[in-house]
Design an enzyme around this catalytic site. Structure first.
Site, mmCIF file in Angstrom:
data_model
loop_
_atom_site.group_PDB
_atom_site.id
_atom_site.type_symbol
_atom_site.label_atom_id
_atom_site.label_comp_id
_atom_site.label_asym_id
_atom_site.label_seq_id
_atom_site.Cartn_x
_atom_site.Cartn_y
_atom_site.Cartn_z
ATOM 1 N N TYR A 99 -2.791 9.957 -8.505
ATOM 2 C CA TYR A 99 -3.316 8.615 -8.773
ATOM 3 C C TYR A 99 -3.031 8.226 -10.211
ATOM 4 O O TYR A 99 -3.224 9.027 -11.123
ATOM 5 C CB TYR A 99 -4.838 8.564 -8.529
ATOM 6 C CG TYR A 99 -5.150 7.608 -7.407
ATOM 7 C CD1 TYR A 99 -4.987 6.242 -7.590
ATOM 8 C CD2 TYR A 99 -5.527 8.063 -6.157
ATOM 9 C CE1 TYR A 99 -5.223 5.361 -6.553
ATOM 10 C CE2 TYR A 99 -5.757 7.179 -5.113
ATOM 11 C CZ TYR A 99 -5.603 5.825 -5.319
ATOM 12 O OH TYR A 99 -5.812 4.958 -4.292
ATOM 13 N N GLU B 34 -3.635 4.616 -11.608
ATOM 14 C CA GLU B 34 -3.915 3.186 -11.846
ATOM 15 C C GLU B 34 -3.752 2.869 -13.324
ATOM 16 O O GLU B 34 -4.181 3.632 -14.195
ATOM 17 C CB GLU B 34 -5.336 2.855 -11.393
ATOM 18 C CG GLU B 34 -5.455 2.764 -9.876
ATOM 19 C CD GLU B 34 -6.853 2.395 -9.414
ATOM 20 O OE1 GLU B 34 -7.774 2.352 -10.242
ATOM 21 O OE2 GLU B 34 -7.013 2.148 -8.211
ATOM 22 N N ASP C 2 13.925 -14.786 -5.949
ATOM 23 C CA ASP C 2 13.640 -13.655 -5.053
ATOM 24 C C ASP C 2 14.999 -13.118 -4.590
ATOM 25 O O ASP C 2 15.624 -13.686 -3.697
ATOM 26 C CB ASP C 2 12.788 -14.135 -3.879
ATOM 27 C CG ASP C 2 12.476 -13.023 -2.890
ATOM 28 O OD1 ASP C 2 13.040 -11.917 -3.017
ATOM 29 O OD2 ASP C 2 11.650 -13.271 -1.983
ATOM 30 N N THR D 122 13.159 -6.560 -3.552
ATOM 31 C CA THR D 122 12.905 -5.294 -2.883
ATOM 32 C C THR D 122 13.915 -4.300 -3.441
ATOM 33 O O THR D 122 14.914 -4.683 -4.057
ATOM 34 C CB THR D 122 13.105 -5.406 -1.356
ATOM 35 O OG1 THR D 122 14.397 -5.924 -1.102
ATOM 36 C CG2 THR D 122 12.054 -6.314 -0.725
ATOM 37 N N LYS E 124 17.216 -2.887 0.096
ATOM 38 C CA LYS E 124 18.250 -3.624 0.846
ATOM 39 C C LYS E 124 19.614 -3.289 0.237
ATOM 40 O O LYS E 124 19.978 -2.129 0.219
ATOM 41 C CB LYS E 124 17.893 -5.101 0.888
ATOM 42 C CG LYS E 124 16.557 -5.303 1.653
ATOM 43 C CD LYS E 124 16.054 -6.722 1.717
ATOM 44 C CE LYS E 124 14.691 -6.756 2.402
ATOM 45 N NZ LYS E 124 14.063 -8.082 2.365
ATOM 46 N N ARG F 217 11.984 2.123 0.197
ATOM 47 C CA ARG F 217 11.200 0.916 0.454
ATOM 48 C C ARG F 217 10.286 0.696 -0.733
ATOM 49 O O ARG F 217 9.467 1.565 -1.050
ATOM 50 C CB ARG F 217 10.315 1.092 1.689
ATOM 51 C CG ARG F 217 11.050 1.329 2.950
ATOM 52 C CD ARG F 217 10.215 0.893 4.120
ATOM 53 N NE ARG F 217 10.501 -0.502 4.384
ATOM 54 C CZ ARG F 217 11.618 -0.914 4.981
ATOM 55 N NH1 ARG F 217 12.539 -0.077 5.369
ATOM 56 N NH2 ARG F 217 11.812 -2.201 5.199
HETATM 57 C C1 LIG Z 1 12.828 -8.558 2.589
HETATM 58 C C2 LIG Z 1 12.375 -9.713 1.793
HETATM 59 C C3 LIG Z 1 11.068 -9.793 1.279
HETATM 60 C C4 LIG Z 1 9.951 -8.890 1.713
HETATM 61 O O1 LIG Z 1 10.088 -7.571 1.570
HETATM 62 P P1 LIG Z 1 9.130 -6.548 2.341
HETATM 63 O O2 LIG Z 1 9.415 -5.296 1.607
HETATM 64 O O3 LIG Z 1 9.573 -6.550 3.771
HETATM 65 O O4 LIG Z 1 7.728 -7.007 2.186
HETATM 66 C C5 LIG Z 1 10.755 -10.845 0.451
HETATM 67 N N1 LIG Z 1 11.671 -11.762 0.130
HETATM 68 C C6 LIG Z 1 12.924 -11.737 0.624
HETATM 69 C C7 LIG Z 1 13.882 -12.788 0.231
HETATM 70 C C8 LIG Z 1 13.310 -10.719 1.478
HETATM 71 O O5 LIG Z 1 14.539 -10.720 1.964
#
Ligand SMILES: *Cc1c(COP(=O)(O)O)cnc(C)c1O
Length: 421
Positions: free
Chosen positions: A56, A58, A202, A228, A231, A237
């Site tokens: 932990y 925090e 994003d 994220t 990807k 993740r």
């Molecule tokens: C995949 C994605 C997210 C969310 O990610 P999670 O890890 O699934 O919560 C947010 N914004 C965009 C543009 C994404 O492609």
């Protein structure tokens, strides 16, 4: 077989171990083209499967609410430094649990309930967390949406500007989950400046392309950047929130204690490894190859009569409207899966069908590029896709097994990270 070996798990919980082995083999044998997926390295797998999950912590490095941070502080600091160096940002928060909570943290940092946020509509390629009515971001805030043009499948930045001037959003979000074209970060920044809005980029889908030099970067244009890590960036993740120096404190406070508790230190370590891998020269080759494969696949699909949104792609992602093929996206995706080709059904802009039974499919080339496939394989991939869809239309289910066998034969020649013979 899974690599690293699951020797302890096989003894302690054979039922679960067998299921994980099944998934490992499935990932090995299928052409994985879900645009948000990839294969992480065995090193990333090792880092995420460590005793760091026991700890932990925090707070932030040097300012924790629990003792025993001698190593965790160093791990988080190393990850932050790697993120800042790789993306070129002033500040990075590496504690966000995943993309959705990272985005919610940014809403919390800059908006109050009811405030207006301007984003790409989900139906045109945005994300649920960009103010969809079913998301907390749509229920608690006031979203207004831009989209793409019917004729071009592309965003018209003049219309984005008009909407921003009319709605005066407090925050503008650019980026999304089904955008096959380059995002014009400088144009978004100019509009945000004109209306006094915070600009959030994003980059969940394209982060790996950005650090690999295959897509322009929002750094220097966006006030905050979320991504994220799993990807195209090819990490575990997880997610990160990056910001200009002036927003460092407000972003950190929103993540913890605003939204989250203790960070997932094993994930942080996996992110550190992925960032280190992404800083190697070979990652540039990977990013360029992802785009080269995507363009080659798009061209081959067009030759087979596929109707692509915007006519093609600039990145890792392709969106196709299957209306002219005489099949919906969902039955097509199911047929393709049976044929060893994994992707997802997806709405297309101006879709006349419903979200759970839409007109299109979405696919990407990140995972198959990690596997080692190149442009020379893309005509074959497109031909298999066409054959599987034709088989679905004719209800020729025998064809699926034949195609799946051919797919597996090809992939047997391309080792999978995380799998050993
Ligand atoms: C995949 C994605 C997210 C969310 O990610 P999670 O890890 O699934 O919560 C947010 N914004 C965009 C543009 C994404 O492609």
């Amino acid at each position: 077989m899974h690599d690293p070996k699951l020797s302890h798990l096989t003894t302690a919980d054979p039922a679960l171990a067998a299921l994980i082995e099944g998934e490992t083999q499935r990932q090995h044998d299928k052409l994985r083209m879900i645009a948000s997926e990839n294969y992480v390295s065995a090193a990333v797998l090792e880092a995420t499967g460590t005793v760091l999950t026991n700890k932990y912590s925090e707070g932030y490095p040097g300012k924790r609410y629990y003792e025993g941070q001698q190593f965790v502080d160093q791990i988080e600091t190393l990850t932050i430094e790697r993120a800042k160096a790789l993306f070129g940002t002033d500040h990075a928060n590496v504690q966000t649990y995943s993309g959705s909570p990272a985005n919610l943290a940014i809403y919390l940092a800059f908006l109050s309930p009811g405030d207006t946020v301007m984003t790409m509509s989900l139906a045109h390629g945005g994300h649920l967390t960009h103010g969809s009515p079913v998301s907390i971001t749509g229920k608690w805030f006031n979203p207004v949406h831009y989209g793409v043009e019917r004729e071009t499948g592309r965003v018209d930045m003049n219309k984005v500007r008009e909407l921003a001037l009319a709605e005066r959003p407090k925050m503008i979000i650019c980026g999304g989950t089904a955008i096959p074209r380059t995002i014009d970060f400088p144009a978004f920044a100019e509009i945000a400046q004109e209306v006094g809005a915070i600009l959030m980029a994003d980059i969940a889908h394209i982060a790996g392309l950005i650090v690999g030099g295959a897509h322009p970067s929002p750094v220097g244009f966006a006030d905050v950047i979320t991504t994220t890590t799993h990807k195209t960036l090819r990490g575990p993740r997880g997610a990160m929130a990056m910001a200009k120096a002036e927003y460092a404190t407000v972003v950190d406070k929103a993540v913890f204690p605003g939204l989250q508790g203790g960070p997932h230190n094993h994930t942080t370590a996996g992110i550190a490894v992925a960032l280190h891998e992404a800083a190697q020269p070979s990652f540039k080759d990977y990013a360029a190859q992802v785009v080269a494969n995507s363009k080659a696949l798009a061209a081959a699909l067009v030759e087979h009569g596929f109707d692509l949104v915007s006519g093609g792609t600039d990145n890792h992602l392709i969106l196709s409207d299957l209306t002219n093929k005489g099949i919906g996206g969902k039955p097509a995706a199911k047929a393709l899966d049976a044929a060893g080709i994994e992707l997802n059904f997806n709405g297309v802009p101006f879709d006349t069908r419903r979200p759970f039974d839409p007109s299109g499919i979405r696919l990407g080339t990140a995972a198959l590029t990690t596997r080692g496939l190149t442009e020379q394989h893309m005509p074959q991939v497109a031909a298999w896709m066409d054959q599987a869809i034709e088989a679905a239309v004719k209800e020729d289910e025998a064809a699926y097994a034949r195609i799946a066998g051919e797919v597996k034969d090809l992939l047997d020649g391309f080792p999978m990270p995380g799998h050993a013979l």
